[in-house]
Design a protein around this motif. Sequence first.
Motif, mmCIF file in Angstrom:
data_model
loop_
_atom_site.group_PDB
_atom_site.id
_atom_site.type_symbol
_atom_site.label_atom_id
_atom_site.label_comp_id
_atom_site.label_asym_id
_atom_site.label_seq_id
_atom_site.Cartn_x
_atom_site.Cartn_y
_atom_site.Cartn_z
ATOM 1 N N TRP A 20 26.896 47.025 33.882
ATOM 2 C CA TRP A 20 27.732 46.235 32.970
ATOM 3 C C TRP A 20 28.874 45.573 33.726
ATOM 4 C CZ3 TRP A 20 28.576 50.194 28.429
ATOM 5 C CH2 TRP A 20 27.457 50.184 27.600
ATOM 6 N N LEU A 21 29.536 46.358 34.582
ATOM 7 C CA LEU A 21 30.665 45.814 35.340
ATOM 8 C C LEU A 21 30.246 44.646 36.223
ATOM 9 C CD1 LEU A 21 32.551 49.081 36.334
ATOM 10 C CD2 LEU A 21 33.369 47.289 34.792
ATOM 11 N N LYS A 22 29.017 44.679 36.711
ATOM 12 C CA LYS A 22 28.524 43.599 37.565
ATOM 13 C C LYS A 22 27.957 42.448 36.740
ATOM 14 C CE LYS A 22 27.524 44.321 41.724
ATOM 15 N NZ LYS A 22 28.660 44.032 42.519
ATOM 16 N N SER A 41 30.974 60.138 28.226
ATOM 17 C CA SER A 41 30.504 59.041 27.380
ATOM 18 C C SER A 41 31.490 58.677 26.283
ATOM 19 C CB SER A 41 29.143 59.381 26.767
ATOM 20 O OG SER A 41 29.270 60.482 25.893
ATOM 21 N N THR A 42 32.441 59.556 25.983
ATOM 22 C CA THR A 42 33.411 59.261 24.924
ATOM 23 C C THR A 42 34.629 58.515 25.449
ATOM 24 O OG1 THR A 42 34.448 61.424 25.232
ATOM 25 C CG2 THR A 42 32.712 61.268 23.556
ATOM 26 N N SER A 43 34.702 58.307 26.733
ATOM 27 C CA SER A 43 35.837 57.595 27.312
ATOM 28 C C SER A 43 35.830 56.142 26.858
ATOM 29 C CB SER A 43 35.772 57.655 28.841
ATOM 30 O OG SER A 43 36.772 56.832 29.394
ATOM 31 N N PRO A 44 36.955 55.665 26.300
ATOM 32 C CA PRO A 44 36.981 54.279 25.829
ATOM 33 C C PRO A 44 36.810 53.254 26.944
ATOM 34 C CG PRO A 44 39.160 55.296 25.627
ATOM 35 C CD PRO A 44 38.196 56.363 26.052
ATOM 36 N N ALA A 81 33.165 52.087 27.288
ATOM 37 C CA ALA A 81 32.523 51.362 26.193
ATOM 38 C C ALA A 81 32.163 49.957 26.657
ATOM 39 C CB ALA A 81 33.457 51.315 24.987
ATOM 40 N N LYS A 82 31.030 49.447 26.186
ATOM 41 C CA LYS A 82 30.589 48.102 26.578
ATOM 42 C C LYS A 82 31.649 47.066 26.228
ATOM 43 C CE LYS A 82 26.676 44.916 26.336
ATOM 44 N NZ LYS A 82 27.393 43.928 27.058
ATOM 45 N N LEU A 86 35.576 43.114 27.960
ATOM 46 C CA LEU A 86 36.961 42.648 27.893
ATOM 47 C C LEU A 86 37.562 42.507 29.295
ATOM 48 C CD1 LEU A 86 39.440 41.910 26.164
ATOM 49 C CD2 LEU A 86 40.004 44.342 26.133
ATOM 50 N N VAL A 87 37.348 43.500 30.132
ATOM 51 C CA VAL A 87 37.887 43.455 31.496
ATOM 52 C C VAL A 87 37.249 42.318 32.285
ATOM 53 C CG1 VAL A 87 38.007 44.698 33.698
ATOM 54 C CG2 VAL A 87 38.526 45.891 31.556
#
Length: 119
Positions: A17-19, A83-86, A89-90, A95-96
């Motif tokens: 996702w980050l890439k 997995s619960t870390s905000p 989240a996709k 957003l970043v």
Amino acid sequence: MNPIDQHVGQRIRQKRWLKGMSQQDLAVRCNVKFQQVQKYETGANRVSASRLWEIAHALEVEVPYFFEGLEVDARADTEADISTSPVLAKEAVDLVRTYYGIPEKSRTQLLSLAKTLAA
């Protein structure tokens, strides 16, 4: 499902996702079907060492990246749930990625606005 396999899969998905890479893009780079990437990311299928090496190369990370944040309690054999870390989240990743596509001066102003709204 094994919690370690799930953790590795979450780390694969997070980096992909980050890439800004699709499952299909990663699959092509690793010579597998995109359905296989889906199974890796959910932890349904275990990633072999050689495949993890290929995935690391495709995502431009070192293999240990996939194990970062993994905490296994030897007594209970459970994993800390990342997995619960905000930040994973996709929506947060999108957003970043979008934020860094904004010119720097505007980013500074946007950050100031966001801090004001959050206060």
